[in-house]
Motif scaffolding. Sequence first.
Motif, PDB file in Angstrom:
ATOM      1  N   GLY A  35       0.736  -1.212  -0.093  1.00 47.46           N
ATOM      2  CA  GLY A  35       0.052  -0.211  -0.157  1.00 47.46           C
ATOM      3  C   GLY A  35       0.508   1.125  -0.049  1.00 47.46           C
ATOM      4  O   GLY A  35       2.347   1.564   0.023  1.00 47.46           O
ATOM      5  N   VAL A  38       1.699   7.549   3.129  1.00 40.08           N
ATOM      6  CA  VAL A  38       0.592   8.945   3.457  1.00 40.08           C
ATOM      7  C   VAL A  38       1.150   9.380   4.137  1.00 40.08           C
ATOM      8  O   VAL A  38       1.617  10.073   5.381  1.00 40.08           O
ATOM      9  N   ALA A  50      -5.495   8.174   6.356  1.00 34.35           N
ATOM     10  CA  ALA A  50      -4.600   6.917   5.836  1.00 34.35           C
ATOM     11  C   ALA A  50      -5.805   5.503   5.779  1.00 34.35           C
ATOM     12  O   ALA A  50      -5.796   4.602   5.940  1.00 34.35           O
ATOM     13  N   SER A  56      -2.384   0.936   4.037  1.00 34.31           N
ATOM     14  CA  SER A  56      -1.004   2.146   3.589  1.00 34.31           C
ATOM     15  C   SER A  56      -0.701   2.402   4.372  1.00 34.31           C
ATOM     16  O   SER A  56      -0.559   1.582   6.257  1.00 34.31           O
TER      17      SER A  56
END
Lengths: 135, 134
Positions: A35, A38, A50, A56
């Motif tokens: 992922g 962020v 996120a 993420s």
Amino acid sequence: MSRLLCVLLTLLFSLSGPAMGANSGFADSSLAAKGPVVNGETMAQVEQAAAKIPGSKILNDIPDFRSMGNADQVTSSMMQYNRKWILEQMRSGRQIIDIGADANRATPSIFYQMEQNMLKNYQKLHPEFSGAVTP
Amino acid sequence: MNGQDFLRIANEAFVPFLKGLGFVMDELSISGRFYRVSFTSSAHAVSVSYEPGDDALFVMVFSRKNGEISDIDDRTKTPRLADLNSRYMATVTSEERTENEAAFESVVVNDKEERLLLKVAKELRLVLPKYLGS
């Protein structure tokens, strides 16, 4: 003067690509499949953004340096850790999503400013790096 | 103020009055760049966060609907403490202020960051009930 030269060389090497960082473990292309990263100015906003992106990653593992020294040492340790972290993310091949600055913030974050500079400079040295995307 | 100090003040200054308003402390996140604690009720969530490196403190009140919280950037649905202060602080009476100070008498603070955290707890205690009741 030699100290300044040393700092500049260190910065140049640290921003250099996979050839120089091949043994660092940062250049693992398999991470590209993972992922995105962020980042943004205010951590509460980063956290909320996120949470909406499965898989993420955000910077949430800095040790609590506040317990480890005076204010200057703490800031220096945090900055060093944060700089290394954003460099790892750029080298990792993960997509970087920058949610941007916080217009409501009273004072700008020195950490976010540093991350912006790192992203800009890394992209200059590595034109193949696509840079951060905005949501 | 380190992460443990943040947690102590959250427990001593925020928990008592937020519990009285129907909130429970549900999340705690302590990392070097970000200390955060949040409190949830059926219709709202309060987030208190501090960024030690930047010395920045944030108090936000989210709305909750069907388990989802409001967008952090939508200040109409997610007011920050400054918004609540500007809306309601003028309506606070001197009796309320006196009673409020007494409620925090036992909280010990040791530096300017802890004093700031205590100050926002006092302000939130004054304005949050007015916001929730509006």
